[in-house]
Structure formats: structure tokens, C-alpha cells
Design a protein around this motif. Sequence first.
Motif, PDB file in Angstrom:
ATOM      1  N   ASP A 574     -57.874   6.940  95.952  1.00  3.81           N
ATOM      2  CA  ASP A 574     -57.549   7.803  94.817  1.00  3.81           C
ATOM      3  C   ASP A 574     -57.925   9.253  95.082  1.00  3.81           C
ATOM      4  N   ALA A 575     -58.901   9.471  95.968  1.00  9.66           N
ATOM      5  CA  ALA A 575     -59.320  10.834  96.269  1.00  9.66           C
ATOM      6  C   ALA A 575     -58.210  11.633  96.941  1.00  9.66           C
ATOM      7  N   ALA A 576     -57.266  10.944  97.566  1.00  6.76           N
ATOM      8  CA  ALA A 576     -56.194  11.643  98.279  1.00  6.76           C
ATOM      9  C   ALA A 576     -55.204  12.317  97.342  1.00  6.76           C
ATOM     10  N   THR A 577     -55.144  11.871  96.074  1.00  9.57           N
ATOM     11  CA  THR A 577     -54.155  12.403  95.143  1.00  9.57           C
ATOM     12  C   THR A 577     -54.768  13.036  93.898  1.00  9.57           C
ATOM     13  N   ASP A 578     -56.055  12.876  93.688  1.00 14.60           N
ATOM     14  CA  ASP A 578     -56.719  13.366  92.483  1.00 14.60           C
ATOM     15  C   ASP A 578     -57.879  14.258  92.908  1.00 14.60           C
ATOM     16  N   ALA A 579     -57.721  15.572  92.742  1.00 11.40           N
ATOM     17  CA  ALA A 579     -58.721  16.517  93.237  1.00 11.40           C
ATOM     18  C   ALA A 579     -60.066  16.352  92.531  1.00 11.40           C
ATOM     19  N   LYS A 580     -60.043  16.092  91.224  1.00 13.71           N
ATOM     20  CA  LYS A 580     -61.311  15.908  90.513  1.00 13.71           C
ATOM     21  C   LYS A 580     -62.038  14.662  90.996  1.00 13.71           C
ATOM     22  N   TYR A 581     -61.268  13.619  91.229  1.00 14.51           N
ATOM     23  CA  TYR A 581     -61.910  12.402  91.741  1.00 14.51           C
ATOM     24  C   TYR A 581     -62.419  12.636  93.162  1.00 14.51           C
ATOM     25  N   ALA A 582     -61.683  13.380  93.946  1.00 14.73           N
ATOM     26  CA  ALA A 582     -62.140  13.693  95.303  1.00 14.73           C
ATOM     27  C   ALA A 582     -63.473  14.421  95.261  1.00 14.73           C
ATOM     28  N   GLU A 583     -63.616  15.360  94.304  1.00 13.80           N
ATOM     29  CA  GLU A 583     -64.881  16.089  94.197  1.00 13.80           C
ATOM     30  C   GLU A 583     -66.020  15.152  93.792  1.00 13.80           C
ATOM     31  N   TYR A 584     -65.713  14.209  92.901  1.00 10.03           N
ATOM     32  CA  TYR A 584     -66.717  13.197  92.533  1.00 10.03           C
ATOM     33  C   TYR A 584     -67.181  12.430  93.766  1.00 10.03           C
ATOM     34  N   THR A 585     -66.255  12.027  94.629  1.00 14.89           N
ATOM     35  CA  THR A 585     -66.650  11.268  95.824  1.00 14.89           C
ATOM     36  C   THR A 585     -67.439  12.129  96.799  1.00 14.89           C
ATOM     37  N   LEU A 586     -67.103  13.411  96.885  1.00 15.58           N
ATOM     38  CA  LEU A 586     -67.856  14.313  97.762  1.00 15.58           C
ATOM     39  C   LEU A 586     -69.270  14.516  97.247  1.00 15.58           C
ATOM     40  N   LYS A 587     -69.416  14.545  95.921  1.00  9.82           N
ATOM     41  CA  LYS A 587     -70.751  14.705  95.339  1.00  9.82           C
ATOM     42  C   LYS A 587     -71.617  13.486  95.602  1.00  9.82           C
ATOM     43  N   TYR A 588     -71.065  12.289  95.422  1.00 16.33           N
ATOM     44  CA  TYR A 588     -71.923  11.127  95.697  1.00 16.33           C
ATOM     45  C   TYR A 588     -72.169  10.962  97.193  1.00 16.33           C
ATOM     46  N   SER A 589     -71.245  11.443  98.013  1.00 17.26           N
ATOM     47  CA  SER A 589     -71.521  11.447  99.461  1.00 17.26           C
ATOM     48  C   SER A 589     -72.703  12.354  99.771  1.00 17.26           C
ATOM     49  N   LEU A 590     -72.762  13.486  99.085  1.00 17.95           N
ATOM     50  CA  LEU A 590     -73.866  14.426  99.274  1.00 17.95           C
ATOM     51  C   LEU A 590     -75.182  13.827  98.785  1.00 17.95           C
ATOM     52  N   GLU A 591     -75.130  13.120  97.661  1.00 18.68           N
ATOM     53  CA  GLU A 591     -76.347  12.523  97.118  1.00 18.68           C
ATOM     54  C   GLU A 591     -76.886  11.407  97.993  1.00 18.68           C
ATOM     55  N   TRP A 592     -75.997  10.614  98.595  1.00 17.98           N
ATOM     56  CA  TRP A 592     -76.429   9.414  99.315  1.00 17.98           C
ATOM     57  C   TRP A 592     -76.337   9.534 100.832  1.00 17.98           C
ATOM     58  N   GLY A 593     -76.085  10.735 101.336  1.00 21.11           N
ATOM     59  CA  GLY A 593     -76.161  10.948 102.783  1.00 21.11           C
ATOM     60  C   GLY A 593     -74.920  10.548 103.538  1.00 21.11           C
ATOM     61  N   GLY A 594     -73.751  10.627 102.888  1.00 22.10           N
ATOM     62  CA  GLY A 594     -72.508  10.279 103.565  1.00 22.10           C
ATOM     63  C   GLY A 594     -71.882  11.466 104.275  1.00 22.10           C
ATOM     64  N   GLN A 595     -70.775  11.164 104.955  1.00 17.91           N
ATOM     65  CA  GLN A 595     -69.955  12.198 105.570  1.00 17.91           C
ATOM     66  C   GLN A 595     -68.530  12.057 105.050  1.00 17.91           C
ATOM     67  N   ILE A 596     -67.693  13.017 105.333  1.00 24.82           N
ATOM     68  CA  ILE A 596     -66.315  12.992 104.836  1.00 24.82           C
ATOM     69  C   ILE A 596     -65.554  11.821 105.448  1.00 24.82           C
ATOM     70  N   GLY A 597     -64.777  11.163 104.599  1.00 24.32           N
ATOM     71  CA  GLY A 597     -63.961  10.042 105.030  1.00 24.32           C
ATOM     72  C   GLY A 597     -62.530  10.198 104.571  1.00 24.32           C
ATOM     73  N   HIS A 598     -61.764   9.134 104.760  1.00 24.30           N
ATOM     74  CA  HIS A 598     -60.337   9.151 104.459  1.00 24.30           C
ATOM     75  C   HIS A 598     -60.070   9.541 103.012  1.00 24.30           C
ATOM     76  N   GLY A 599     -59.101  10.418 102.809  1.00 22.75           N
ATOM     77  CA  GLY A 599     -58.654  10.791 101.472  1.00 22.75           C
ATOM     78  C   GLY A 599     -59.321  12.020 100.894  1.00 22.75           C
ATOM     79  N   GLN A 600     -60.515  12.334 101.317  1.00 23.63           N
ATOM     80  CA  GLN A 600     -61.274  13.395 100.652  1.00 23.63           C
ATOM     81  C   GLN A 600     -60.787  14.798 100.994  1.00 23.63           C
TER      82      GLN A 600
END
Length: 731
Positions: A574-600
Motif C-alpha cells: 500500500d505504501a507504493a500508492t498512498d503517500a501518507k501510508y508510506a510516511e507511516y511505514t517510514l516512521k515505524y521503520s525509524l522507530e524500530w531500526g528498519g531500512q527502506i524496503g519495497h514500495g516506500q
Amino acid sequence: MKNSLRVLVNFPFVLLAYLLFATSLSAGETFDLDGGGLWSRWDSATGRLLALEYHRPDNRRGTNYAFFDKSQGAGGLEIYDELEKVLYSDRRTPCRVSGLSTSRFASLQKVEFTKHFEGAPFAIQVTLTADASGIRIDTRTVLEQLPDLRWPAKRNVRVSFVLPAKASLLGWAPAYPEPARITEKPVRYCYGIQEPGLPRTGIPMYTLYEPGGAGMSLLMPLDQPKVQLNLGPEPEDPRGLYVGMKLEEPNAEAGLEYLTEPAKLVPSEIRVVRLTELFVGLAADRPLPFTLRLISHAPHWRPALGKVSELYPEYFSLSPRMRSIWNSRLGANVHLTDQQLAGWQEFGAASAWLHTHFHRHGEFIPPEAINDPDYTFFCEPYAKEYPDNTVRKNRLVIDRLCDNGQAVFLYGFNMHCDTVTVAQRGLFADLTRNIDGSITRSYHDQPVMFFNPASPYGSHLLRQMDLMQKVYPRIMGIALDNWAYGGIDFSHDDGITMFGHSQAASVNFSQQRMIGAIADKWHSTGRLVMVNKARTIESLKGADSMLSEASGAEIFAMFAYMCLNRHLHANEYDAATDAKYAEYTLKYSLEWGGQIGHGQTEADPEMTRHYYALLQALRNRTWVFDPDPLSLPEGTTGNIWRISPDSPWNPGDIVATVVRPKVNLADNNFREGLKVKVRLPEIRRITGASWLGAEQYGKPPIACRMEKKDGELIVSLPKVGAAGVLRLILE
């Protein structure tokens, strides 16, 4: 003659050692076990746990810490007989002990006995051990033959370790939500198959602690097979929670359905804490093992993770080679475009998961293509989109990715297998079945398999991986898809699983038993292993990186706890088509130590660039296991990390993330006067701090004011927008 003399000479010493270290106890007595900071007292007549305390080595504050009060009753074992609907409990069922013996050698203590609950058709063989790591409880429950020499009917049981619930304790398992007081906000967790309404953990551990007091975790050993667990606070009588269940077919999102609604957890009714194993059972020729470790630690959830990773480091480690490619991970198929390659380069994609190169699920390289790189084959089940694959074409795709800076992980595993492959390769013995006898089917209507390295499908997959390394020598590693399979298979018997009083098999055991052979095969050639999600920590032993093909921060957090210091990245479509949702996924990646993945990167590349700059600071981050190391401003979330000392980027740094969940980058909403407090041993070595906010993309970090006071480092942040990274500078 010489040997006889040696025996006679040694006999007094052997007898003395026996008298000193091996004794029997009389009824009415108690015995103590202490190890790893935990002290316990047990009743020798019943085998019940009477007291459990943390004993401070330095006797700090002049007192020890009791995990429950004597007025709350005893702790110990429980077994619920699902056939006869009877609960046998150390808290209220009459019981006796036979054959009790104790022994001690240096700091190692051992007590053995057999427990008999009144009226139970089984006996429980118990071994208690205490050493420097804590207290270990090993049990083996066996059906007992009836007086007429018949055996009781086989049956499902639930086996529990139970403790009285002390009101001041916080409880937590490695998952959402955050720790909470067990008698105020009780939360039960599940491990294994997803149960409705329960947060799921992938680590079989439940943690109890009182801030300022002591901490302890109940841990099922990671090398002990286990099927399904419930963990957490419960009422005295749990039978209102024990309802019938319907299984979904095995798959990567496997779940359960309750046939009737279980009782609600009512805070005022919480009396105990239980760790319960279910979907297991007893039969005449089938003893049931159950093992638990009690480990003490500082009063916080972080040291609990540190303890389990210290006890079982092989389940949390990664190959050092992964450190050099710790960055974004993007998905690829064999139809590459120059635009895709340019985008991946911009967002630092250091790895690519290559799909659609294969022939069939289970048969990734057709035999004809091994010696003929131009042999044409379609990609089933995507034959229309990819009708003309060849080994030579795949090699060119791999070359383009490698030359663009992406290490290639080749899709080469799944739990389901194409029907044609099953028939051609004679893999019928590994087919799974539903409770009604039908073949279990999953994605693309393909049969689900149950296997191990020596079984037909398991050995076939390992041979396919040999071919991948031979045919595609430039690949960096293997990509194991759908590594989160759960569910029950009724065509095999794994020696422990039961459902509906029938012997069965836990499908996740396939991945737990395969990962060692897979990891050895790839690591021995200097390559790496990437998995797509995971259900259990036991199936991650040997994995180096994980993508999270799942939705939401809650499950990403669970994966973060399972990965700890492994590479992790989101994979949200869903991050690939919804910019607000993409930002949500980037924020939780930042909180939990992730890196950028598919769709973001796709819905709003400009917004993603701002977060990518922040995520770069987390490359090769490692978890902080110090207790309570970070206080964040109200209304924010975040985390704190140490960068690995062998990282190519910023080794040894300390980095904290601060996220405002309800504020987006486009809002241009800032708060001023926010402070971050850090409590770590390195505070005395910190000489400066800098802040990089998401809104500062392309600008240098801002120096921060800081002060050291009463063991804390207090950092005053500049104005804070949607998110940012605080870097602490060490001398």
C-alpha cells in the motif's frame, strides 16, 4: 588386582561425595535452589514452589526482592486434561512426590522427583537445575498404565508453569503493546499460530519486573521444540479461556478461529501468571516434554532481550558480511528498466530480492537449463508475463543489478510446491493434509509441504540451492519466501503436536529444521540468507536479513525484537500508492531500526528522501540492553541504538530516534523546548550532540545544548517536526 585396589581405595571418597552431594528428603521438609541471582524454596512432599526471590549479590538496599507473597499461595505446574476437562494444579490439587533426590556439585544443584496429582492418569517426571544462568525446570509427563493393564486414551493437554500474580509487577512479551501492570492492564500473548485478539510474539518468553525492584523472565529454551504458547496474567481458573478452536489451513498468515468466545480478562480477577503450551498431548508411547528457564535481570524489558540473546547468540547473530550491504532493499524481477535501476541507486539499495527468474515453485532451475543456458522456460504461475526465461537472460539481469550496486538475493524457497514438481520428483511423502484428510493447499492452489533436510522435498530444495550457486555465481545469497508458515498438518507426526486428540505436526517445524542446513550451505561459500517475515525465533537461526511483507507497526515491532541486530526492512504494498501510508511505514521503520524496503520510494519520492537521510544514521544499529536508557518527550515515540563497532559507517556512535506519530512532513508543524534524557555508561565520554530533523533534508545537523546531571544526559533539541535523529558524539 590393581583395578580392584583402585576401587577399594577410591570407595571412601565416592561414598563421602555421595553423602555430601546426593541426599534424599523426608516428607514435610523443603529444599532450596539458587542460581543466577534467583533463590527458590520448594516443598519436598508436593514439589510445589513456595517462594521465589531475587537475591542481590551486594545486598543493596539491605533487602531481597520477592516475586510473590506467601499469602498468594504456591506456584509450580499445571496440566489441563482436554479430554476429561479436568485441571490439575499445584495451587489447589492434592499431590505427592516420589523418588525425590538432590545433588550438588560446586555451584550446580539438581533435584529430581516424580509428581503425582490425585486422580490424574499421568505422572510428571521433574528435574530442577540451578546454576549461574538461573533455574531450569525440565518435565516429562507420561500416561500411567491402568490396573487392568490397558492404557488411558490419548488426549490433548495444556501444560503450564504458574506463579501467583504480584500486583506491583509489570508484564511484557517481545511484541506490542508496551509493558503494563499485570493486575491493571492484563495482556495475554500468543506464540505460534495467531489467536484472535492476542498480540503475537515470536520469542517464547514472558517478562515480569517491578521498576526499582527486580526483573525475571520465563523462557522456553529456544532449542526445545514447542508448538503453541499462551503467556501472561490470568484468573485462578483458566477454563473460561480454554475454548474450542478451528484451524485455518497452513500458510504464512495462519490463524485460529474460536468456536465460542473466551472469557474476557478482568483486572480484578487476575490471580496468577501462566506460561502455557497447547496443541500438545499424551499417548501411551508418547511422553510429553516441557521445559522452562527462569532467568533474572535488571528491572526492565530491555535486559530480558539481552539475556535471551546472550544465552542463545546463534539465534540472533548475522554474518559479518551483511554489515557492508546494510542499506535499502528493493524488489526486482527479470524485466528490469533503467529507470528502476536509477531509482534504486538514488535510495542506496544495497540488495535486491530477485523474483520471477525460476521455472516452478520447488523446481527453480529446470534440469535442461543446467547445461544449456539458452534453454527457454516459463515462470509458473506467471507464465503469461514471463514466458521465455533462460539462464543466460537471468545472468544478464544479475549482472545489471550487481553493476548497479545491488547484491542479489535469489528467490529460491517456498513452503508450497507446484503439483507438477511433486509428481515429477516423487515428493508425495511430504504433502500435508487437513483434518478431513484433504491435501492442504496455499498460494496458487499449490500443496503445502512438511519436510526436513533428509526428506524428499527438503533434500530436493537443498540440491536446487547447489544448482543456483553453480549456475548463478554472482548472487550474494538466497531469498527464503514466506518464512512465517504456521498451522497443523495431519498427515505427519512430529512427536509432540496434537490437535483434537490426534497426533499431528507443526508446519513451522519444517522451517525450524531446514534453516540450519540452508544457512550452512550459503554461509560456507561466503554468501548470505534473507527471509521474508518469520513466525518463530527458532526458524531464524542462521538468517542475516529480513523483509517484512506484512502490514503495520505492531507486527514490524515483533519482527524487530526477533531480528535484534539483524538487517530489517519493510515491504508494504500500500505504501507504493498512498503517500501518507508510506510516511507511516517510514516512521515505524525509524522507530524500530528498519531500512527502506519495497514500495516506500514510489508514492512520494521527495518525501521519502527526507526519511532516507534519517535512516542512514541507523545502518548497522545494535540494540541497547541497558535498563531504562531513554526518556522521550511526551507525544513522541522512538528508540536508542549503538552502532556496531565493525560498521563501515559511524562505528560506535549512539543514536536516538524521535518520532511524532501524528505529524507529517507536509504539515510543517514544529514543537520547541523538547528534551531527551539518556542513561548509559558512556555518558561520561559524550562530548557533544547533534540533531537532524526530517525537514532538514540536504542541510547539516544542528548542534544541541546538553547537560549531565545525576547520571543522566539531558539534551535540549532544536524545534522538532515530524521526526529526527539525535546523534551523541563520543570522545
